[in-house]
Write a protein that holds these residues in place. Structure first.
Motif, mmCIF file in Angstrom:
data_model
loop_
_atom_site.group_PDB
_atom_site.id
_atom_site.type_symbol
_atom_site.label_atom_id
_atom_site.label_comp_id
_atom_site.label_asym_id
_atom_site.label_seq_id
_atom_site.Cartn_x
_atom_site.Cartn_y
_atom_site.Cartn_z
ATOM 1 N N PRO A 61 29.180 10.127 -14.135
ATOM 2 C CA PRO A 61 27.755 10.468 -13.947
ATOM 3 C C PRO A 61 26.932 9.786 -14.935
ATOM 4 C CG PRO A 61 29.054 12.027 -15.401
ATOM 5 C CD PRO A 61 30.218 11.274 -14.779
ATOM 6 N N THR A 62 27.375 8.914 -15.702
ATOM 7 C CA THR A 62 26.610 8.068 -16.464
ATOM 8 C C THR A 62 27.032 6.620 -16.076
ATOM 9 O OG1 THR A 62 27.932 7.732 -18.350
ATOM 10 C CG2 THR A 62 26.062 9.803 -18.080
ATOM 11 N N GLN A 63 25.852 5.832 -15.837
ATOM 12 C CA GLN A 63 26.124 4.187 -15.618
ATOM 13 C C GLN A 63 25.230 3.559 -16.224
ATOM 14 O OE1 GLN A 63 26.644 3.409 -11.241
ATOM 15 N NE2 GLN A 63 27.910 5.323 -10.924
ATOM 16 N N VAL A 64 25.387 2.017 -16.839
ATOM 17 C CA VAL A 64 24.382 1.237 -17.447
ATOM 18 C C VAL A 64 23.698 0.752 -16.365
ATOM 19 C CG1 VAL A 64 24.282 -0.444 -18.833
ATOM 20 C CG2 VAL A 64 26.246 1.029 -19.284
ATOM 21 N N VAL A 65 22.492 0.824 -16.328
ATOM 22 C CA VAL A 65 21.688 0.478 -15.506
ATOM 23 C C VAL A 65 21.033 -0.959 -15.905
ATOM 24 C CG1 VAL A 65 19.408 0.351 -14.344
ATOM 25 C CG2 VAL A 65 20.524 2.551 -14.758
ATOM 26 N N ARG A 66 20.695 -1.329 -17.200
ATOM 27 C CA ARG A 66 20.254 -2.545 -17.430
ATOM 28 C C ARG A 66 20.704 -2.764 -18.932
ATOM 29 N NH1 ARG A 66 15.075 -5.135 -19.230
ATOM 30 N NH2 ARG A 66 14.174 -2.910 -19.602
ATOM 31 N N VAL A 67 21.139 -3.958 -19.286
ATOM 32 C CA VAL A 67 21.436 -4.169 -20.953
ATOM 33 C C VAL A 67 20.483 -5.421 -21.263
ATOM 34 C CG1 VAL A 67 23.207 -4.967 -22.312
ATOM 35 C CG2 VAL A 67 23.796 -3.393 -20.595
ATOM 36 N N PHE A 68 19.925 -5.579 -22.257
ATOM 37 C CA PHE A 68 19.037 -6.588 -22.731
ATOM 38 C C PHE A 68 19.094 -6.607 -24.154
ATOM 39 C CE2 PHE A 68 16.478 -2.831 -21.889
ATOM 40 C CZ PHE A 68 15.581 -2.712 -23.423
ATOM 41 N N PRO A 69 18.948 -7.851 -24.948
ATOM 42 C CA PRO A 69 18.677 -8.002 -26.273
ATOM 43 C C PRO A 69 17.217 -7.596 -26.737
ATOM 44 C CG PRO A 69 18.450 -10.080 -25.223
ATOM 45 C CD PRO A 69 18.992 -9.107 -24.113
#
Length: 259
Positions: free
Chosen positions: A222-230
């Motif tokens: 049910p949870t997913q990573v949409v965006r990763v950024f420093p």
């Protein structure tokens, strides 16, 4: 006493990279290690086995190369290693991971005690241990720093709190997540390494554990990573010099406009 220890293979914290396409940790070409917190759970399980007798089974979910952490666990005193591995498990969040591990453990039989590290250093959620206990419908304690007493029916443990610790008695079967204060993990012996090299690792697929396809991997998460950024550098820092009193005066002057 029959004990299960849940471990995870994680990227070395000194070599962490992010995949910009999938927004997940890049694992190809990155050195992997056993999650440090899990080493303390493993050591505590082996100590309980040495004191009370029994058997320690170590289980991990991951790609085929995750078998390496199972062999390491066997070299440190565990008896059996179980690898839960299938492409269908890819992308699992903590919810789907707890479901998968619970199904795999049910396939293995009944156990008295389940030990996990407090959290994994790659996700830092501390959710899989409690989630697994809920899936198995057993009581659990988190952040255990010491097991005072233990037998086949119950144990007494110290649970770390912000202002000290609680002493809690819990009936078995139960699940504990442990912190690093609980012990000092041993170094694998030569005899242990030889045993681990010859050990047969049991591998379980999604079909083997009769997992529901909608409850594993990305479909079951049910949870997913949409965006990763420093984080963006903030800049504009102030450096104070001089004696401690002079630096305090400079800090006060700097803060005055905001008071």
């Amino acid at each position: 006493m029959k004990i299960v220890v849940c471990v995870k293979q994680v990227p070395d914290a000194n070599d962490v990279r992010l995949d910009p396409v999938t927004n997940t940790l890049a694992r190809e070409g990155v050195e992997s290690i056993m999650n440090p917190y899990d080493q303390y759970a493993l050591e505590e399980a082996v100590r309980l086995k040495e004191k009370l007798g029994g058997e320690v089974t170590v289980i991990t979910m991951g790609p085929p190369q995750a078998a390496e952490v199972l062999r390491l666990a066997i070299s440190c005193g565990a008896d059996n290693g179980v690898l839960v591995s299938d492409r269908a498990f890819a992308g699992s969040d903590t919810w789907a991971t707890a479901y998968t591990l619970a199904k795999a453990i049910a396939r293995l039989g009944t156990f008295d005690l389940f030990l996990c590290g407090k959290q994994a250093i790659d996700g830092d959620t501390a959710q899989v241990g409690p989630g697994l206990a809920v899936r198995m419908n057993i009581p659990y304690l988190t952040c255990v720093q010491k097991i005072r007493q233990a037998d086949e029916k119950r144990l007494v443990a110290e649970r770390m709190m912000d202002d000290g610790y609680d002493v809690v008695e819990i009936g078995l079967p139960a699940l504990l997540t442990v912190v690093k204060d609980i012990n000092e993990p041993r170094v694998p012996s030569l005899k242990g390494k030889m045993k681990a090299k010859k050990a047969v690792i049991t591998t379980l697929s999604a079909a083997d554990i009769e997992a529901d396809s909608g409850s594993i991997g990305l479909p079951g998460s049910p949870t997913q990573v949409v965006r990763v950024f420093p984080p963006q550098p903030r800049g504009g820092r102030a450096v104070f010099t001089g004696s401690l009193d002079e630096q305090i005066d400079q800090l006060v002057e700097k803060l005055k406009p905001y008071l």
